[in-house]
Motif scaffolding. Structure first.
Motif, PDB file in Angstrom:
ATOM      1  N   GLY A 147      -3.938   9.710 -12.211  1.00  0.00           N
ATOM      2  CA  GLY A 147      -5.079  10.430 -12.768  1.00  0.00           C
ATOM      3  C   GLY A 147      -6.115  10.757 -11.718  1.00  0.00           C
ATOM      4  O   GLY A 147      -6.654  11.873 -11.669  1.00  0.00           O
ATOM      5  N   LEU A 148      -6.419   9.809 -10.845  1.00  0.00           N
ATOM      6  CA  LEU A 148      -7.371  10.073  -9.765  1.00  0.00           C
ATOM      7  C   LEU A 148      -6.833  11.140  -8.819  1.00  0.00           C
ATOM      8  O   LEU A 148      -7.597  11.979  -8.311  1.00  0.00           O
ATOM      9  N   ALA A 149      -5.514  11.140  -8.591  1.00  0.00           N
ATOM     10  CA  ALA A 149      -4.917  12.154  -7.714  1.00  0.00           C
ATOM     11  C   ALA A 149      -5.110  13.554  -8.288  1.00  0.00           C
ATOM     12  O   ALA A 149      -5.333  14.517  -7.540  1.00  0.00           O
ATOM     13  N   VAL A 150      -5.034  13.682  -9.602  1.00  0.00           N
ATOM     14  CA  VAL A 150      -5.268  14.978 -10.234  1.00  0.00           C
ATOM     15  C   VAL A 150      -6.679  15.479  -9.935  1.00  0.00           C
ATOM     16  O   VAL A 150      -6.910  16.683  -9.771  1.00  0.00           O
ATOM     17  N   LEU A 151      -7.626  14.564  -9.845  1.00  0.00           N
ATOM     18  CA  LEU A 151      -9.014  14.929  -9.556  1.00  0.00           C
ATOM     19  C   LEU A 151      -9.286  15.015  -8.059  1.00  0.00           C
ATOM     20  O   LEU A 151     -10.420  15.319  -7.648  1.00  0.00           O
ATOM     21  N   GLY A 152      -8.277  14.725  -7.250  1.00  0.00           N
ATOM     22  CA  GLY A 152      -8.473  14.760  -5.803  1.00  0.00           C
ATOM     23  C   GLY A 152      -9.281  13.592  -5.296  1.00  0.00           C
ATOM     24  O   GLY A 152      -9.945  13.688  -4.262  1.00  0.00           O
ATOM     25  N   VAL A 153      -9.207  12.464  -5.990  1.00  0.00           N
ATOM     26  CA  VAL A 153      -9.992  11.266  -5.661  1.00  0.00           C
ATOM     27  C   VAL A 153      -9.035  10.141  -5.269  1.00  0.00           C
ATOM     28  O   VAL A 153      -7.968   9.989  -5.860  1.00  0.00           O
ATOM     29  N   SER A 154      -9.415   9.344  -4.287  1.00  0.00           N
ATOM     30  CA  SER A 154      -8.535   8.290  -3.799  1.00  0.00           C
ATOM     31  C   SER A 154      -8.487   7.119  -4.769  1.00  0.00           C
ATOM     32  O   SER A 154      -9.395   6.922  -5.586  1.00  0.00           O
ATOM     33  N   ALA A 155      -7.417   6.326  -4.641  1.00  0.00           N
ATOM     34  CA  ALA A 155      -7.253   5.109  -5.443  1.00  0.00           C
ATOM     35  C   ALA A 155      -7.161   3.935  -4.478  1.00  0.00           C
ATOM     36  O   ALA A 155      -6.073   3.522  -4.083  1.00  0.00           O
ATOM     37  N   PRO A 156      -8.306   3.385  -4.059  1.00  0.00           N
ATOM     38  CA  PRO A 156      -8.290   2.317  -3.057  1.00  0.00           C
ATOM     39  C   PRO A 156      -7.638   1.044  -3.570  1.00  0.00           C
ATOM     40  O   PRO A 156      -7.718   0.722  -4.753  1.00  0.00           O
ATOM     41  N   GLU A 157      -6.978   0.329  -2.671  1.00  0.00           N
ATOM     42  CA  GLU A 157      -6.353  -0.945  -3.032  1.00  0.00           C
ATOM     43  C   GLU A 157      -7.267  -2.136  -2.774  1.00  0.00           C
ATOM     44  O   GLU A 157      -7.032  -3.235  -3.264  1.00  0.00           O
ATOM     45  N   ARG A 158      -8.321  -1.868  -2.018  1.00  0.00           N
ATOM     46  CA  ARG A 158      -9.331  -2.900  -1.764  1.00  0.00           C
ATOM     47  C   ARG A 158     -10.708  -2.261  -1.842  1.00  0.00           C
ATOM     48  O   ARG A 158     -10.908  -1.165  -1.353  1.00  0.00           O
ATOM     49  N   MET A 159     -11.662  -2.993  -2.429  1.00  0.00           N
ATOM     50  CA  MET A 159     -13.036  -2.497  -2.496  1.00  0.00           C
ATOM     51  C   MET A 159     -14.003  -3.649  -2.243  1.00  0.00           C
ATOM     52  O   MET A 159     -13.715  -4.800  -2.560  1.00  0.00           O
ATOM     53  N   ARG A 214      -8.597  -3.846  -8.429  1.00  0.00           N
ATOM     54  CA  ARG A 214      -8.433  -5.157  -9.070  1.00  0.00           C
ATOM     55  C   ARG A 214      -6.954  -5.429  -9.355  1.00  0.00           C
ATOM     56  O   ARG A 214      -6.450  -6.532  -9.121  1.00  0.00           O
ATOM     57  N   ILE A 215      -6.258  -4.404  -9.852  1.00  0.00           N
ATOM     58  CA  ILE A 215      -4.825  -4.572 -10.134  1.00  0.00           C
ATOM     59  C   ILE A 215      -4.050  -4.754  -8.833  1.00  0.00           C
ATOM     60  O   ILE A 215      -3.135  -5.583  -8.747  1.00  0.00           O
ATOM     61  N   SER A 216      -4.409  -3.973  -7.807  1.00  0.00           N
ATOM     62  CA  SER A 216      -3.724  -4.099  -6.519  1.00  0.00           C
ATOM     63  C   SER A 216      -3.863  -5.512  -5.975  1.00  0.00           C
ATOM     64  O   SER A 216      -2.904  -6.089  -5.441  1.00  0.00           O
ATOM     65  N   SER A 217      -5.052  -6.091  -6.109  1.00  0.00           N
ATOM     66  CA  SER A 217      -5.280  -7.462  -5.665  1.00  0.00           C
ATOM     67  C   SER A 217      -4.418  -8.440  -6.463  1.00  0.00           C
ATOM     68  O   SER A 217      -3.815  -9.378  -5.907  1.00  0.00           O
ATOM     69  N   LEU A 218      -4.335  -8.223  -7.762  1.00  0.00           N
ATOM     70  CA  LEU A 218      -3.525  -9.093  -8.613  1.00  0.00           C
ATOM     71  C   LEU A 218      -2.052  -9.017  -8.217  1.00  0.00           C
ATOM     72  O   LEU A 218      -1.366 -10.048  -8.141  1.00  0.00           O
ATOM     73  N   LEU A 219      -1.554  -7.816  -7.956  1.00  0.00           N
ATOM     74  CA  LEU A 219      -0.142  -7.661  -7.598  1.00  0.00           C
ATOM     75  C   LEU A 219       0.133  -8.272  -6.229  1.00  0.00           C
ATOM     76  O   LEU A 219       1.226  -8.817  -5.995  1.00  0.00           O
ATOM     77  N   ARG A 220      -0.836  -8.206  -5.313  1.00  0.00           N
ATOM     78  CA  ARG A 220      -0.667  -8.885  -4.026  1.00  0.00           C
ATOM     79  C   ARG A 220      -0.603 -10.393  -4.241  1.00  0.00           C
ATOM     80  O   ARG A 220       0.202 -11.100  -3.619  1.00  0.00           O
ATOM     81  N   GLY A 221      -1.464 -10.891  -5.146  1.00  0.00           N
ATOM     82  CA  GLY A 221      -1.445 -12.319  -5.458  1.00  0.00           C
ATOM     83  C   GLY A 221      -0.117 -12.746  -6.057  1.00  0.00           C
ATOM     84  O   GLY A 221       0.402 -13.834  -5.739  1.00  0.00           O
ATOM     85  N   ALA A 222       0.444 -11.884  -6.921  1.00  0.00           N
ATOM     86  CA  ALA A 222       1.748 -12.206  -7.522  1.00  0.00           C
ATOM     87  C   ALA A 222       2.820 -12.270  -6.447  1.00  0.00           C
ATOM     88  O   ALA A 222       3.686 -13.177  -6.464  1.00  0.00           O
ATOM     89  N   ALA A 223       2.789 -11.353  -5.503  1.00  0.00           N
ATOM     90  CA  ALA A 223       3.779 -11.361  -4.425  1.00  0.00           C
ATOM     91  C   ALA A 223       3.644 -12.620  -3.577  1.00  0.00           C
ATOM     92  O   ALA A 223       4.649 -13.224  -3.157  1.00  0.00           O
TER      93      ALA A 223
END
Length: 553
Positions: A541-553, A435-444
């Motif tokens: 935080g997700l990287a510490v758990l070995g989990v991805s942080a997708p920019e789109r879902m 959601r944040i990634s989408s917002l930052l793309r919108g800001a750009a």
């Protein structure tokens, strides 16, 4: 100002009071900073005055008033109140609190890392499943938790070596070879052998690799199936773990202990320590001297060394490689192992409380449609790592297994963890990042880049929801450090879920991007930095758990 920075500020206030002669105490090495449950009590609180009161010979509230006077003159602190028996409630200036967002974005991947465990060399052994079958669900839990713990310890400054010990020697390997041999000949698996479709698959691969193997004498056939079968099985174990995102620094073969004389060396070392004796034709270690419930055999009467002797040699090998502490993660069925292992460490002259740490994990039950899932077609009797990943995906599997304390049994609901809804905890956290990634793309797209850190008016972040989010971001380094010291990756998962909720509440209350013909304001820029900082922490935080942080879902 983050909690860590405020901790240093309070320590400096104590030092200043001591230097001025208004307080006579030793300056503490650490000051605990906490977030008050009630935001009206300030941004942060500390009990330092209560801790120092006895040494100062003064009432806690009096000590608190002295420190409050020092802190009120600190830049970035807008108010300090003394509460209750002597707590200090600190309210930061708005720009000081808002600077947390700038600091997070500037630090990027490094934000959250600390040096609290710097100087420690740790050998972290986990999974270590026998190479006689695929990784089952219990080993999968250790793969997820162990890898997350390794990442946590590294993020806290420790030098960590992840190690897999594979038992490629002994009776279980003989049974494995005989099971493969029987499958290759089309005979029933021995009564004490291994079952499951994978036995036939591995046997077929051995025959394909050496077409003439079934024409060799029986003893030679068994040896070839043992060597090739173990290699093939372990290659599959390594592949499935790698697909799960778990790769070890060292894969240690038990067989090497037998081939290099390490076993004899360990027994000799124990004998030099004066703890070895002989009885009934066998060689024993007097572990009862060190609290074990009975003495343990090192060499049986027929001259064969025991698994316990291999444990002694393996521990000694780790220490000789320079590790300060050996950390071993074991399943619930190994609880009785702790006493004997502590005894062998003590017998070798080490301190079990310093050089050894054993973590015991509980079982995992998979549930689908409200019913327990008990069987894998391929393994025959157990659920495998690949079954779980096929059901919910690697990210959800890792997150679900790392989310609970290891001393708790898990009932893992496959229906829940496969859903793309907010009641699925990993989806909830990942969606916040997307959601944040989408917002930052919108800001750009609107021509609103973050810009330079010096141009951000952090005092503009004055809304309660912004303050809540900033304080939550400031907690991340302490969460990482605490989770590492307590060996508790689940604390990171729970923090991420709270952070995601805090962000969603901020987003619902504070409009970030201008609408229509509205002009961007300093508040717009400040909120973009706050969103970028939140994405950074979620990602870290997700990287510490070995989990991805997708920019789109």
């Amino acid at each position: 100002m983050t909690p860590e920075q405020l901790s240093d500020v309070v320590r400096s206030a104590v030092a200043a009071a001591v230097e001025r002669g208004v307080l006579s105490v030793a300056v503490p090495d650490e000051v605990v900073i906490e977030r008050p449950k009630n935001p009206e009590h300030g941004d942060y609180a500390t009990n330092v005055a209560l801790r120092l009161a006895k040494a100062a010979g003064r009432p806690p509230r009096e000590v608190a008033e002295v420190l409050a006077a020092e802190l009120r003159g600190v830049e970035g602190v807008s108010a300090v109140d003394v509460a209750g028996p002597g707590f200090l409630n600190v309210t930061l200036a708005k720009d000081a609190l808002g600077q947390i967002a700038v600091r997070v974005v500037a630090a990027g991947e490094a934000y959250g890392r600390t040096e609290v465990l710097a100087g420690q060399r740790l050998n972290l052994e986990f999974v270590s499943a026998n190479p006689t079958g695929p990784v089952h669900i219990g080993g999968t839990r250790w793969a997820a938790v162990g890898d997350a713990l390794g990442r946590l310890l590294t993020a806290s400054g420790a030098q960590v070596t992840r190690e897999y010990y594979f038992n490629d020697a002994g009776a279980q390997i003989d049974r494995f070879a005989l099971s493969l041999l029987a499958a290759a000949h089309g005979r029933p698996v021995p009564e004490d052998g291994y079952a499951g479709d994978y036995i036939g698959e591995i046997a077929a691969q051995v025959v394909a690799a050496e077409p003439g193997v079934l024409e060799l004498p029986e003893a030679e056939q068994q040896e070839r199936f043992r060597v090739l079968g173990v290699d093939l099985m372990f290659a599959e174990i390594k592949r499935t773990l790698a697909d799960f995102g778990v790769v070890f620094d060292v894969y240690f073969s038990e067989r090497t202990l037998h081939e290099t004389g390490a076993l004899e060396k360990a027994v000799a070392r124990l004998r030099e320590q004066g703890h070895v004796f002989e009885a009934d034709g066998a060689v024993w270690l007097r572990t009862t001297t060190f609290g074990d419930d009975k003495d343990r055999v090192l060499v049986k009467s027929d001259g064969e060394t025991t698994y316990f002797a291999a444990d002694c040699a393996y521990y000694l090998d780790k220490r000789e490689r320079g590790f300060d502490k050996v950390v071993i993660m074991l399943g619930a069925d190994h609880h009785g192992y702790i006493g004997r292992y502590k005894a062998l460490v003590a017998a070798l002259g080490d301190d079990p409380d310093v050089n050894l740490e054993i973590l015991i994990g509980q079982l995992v039950n998979l549930v689908r449609d409200g019913e327990p899932l008990r069987m894998s077609k391929r393994a025959g009797t157990v659920v495998l790592l690949e079954d779980l990943v096929a059901a919910v995906g690697a990210d959800a599997a890792r997150y679900a297994l790392a989310r609970a304390s290891v001393d708790q049994q898990i009932d893992l609901d496959l229906d829940l963890w496969s859903r793309q809804t907010n009641d699925n905890p990993v989806f909830y956290v990942q969606y916040a990042h997307a959601r944040i990634s989408s917002l930052l793309r919108g800001a750009a797209d609107l021509g609103l880049p973050l810009g330079e850190a010096g141009d951000v008016d952090t005092a503009a972040l004055a809304h309660q929801r912004e303050g809540d989010l900033l304080r939550a971001l400031g907690e991340f380094p302490r969460v990482i450090a605490s989770a590492a010291e307590l060996r508790a990756p689940h604390r990171v998962a729970r923090y991420l879920e709270e952070l995601a909720g805090t962000y969603h509440r901020f987003y619902d209350s504070c409009r970030v991007l201008p609408r229509g013909d509205e002009e961007a304001t300093p508040v717009t820029t400040a909120r973009l930095w706050l969103c970028a900082a939140t994405a950074t922490v979620l990602r870290n935080g997700l990287a510490v758990l070995g989990v991805s942080a997708p920019e789109r879902m």
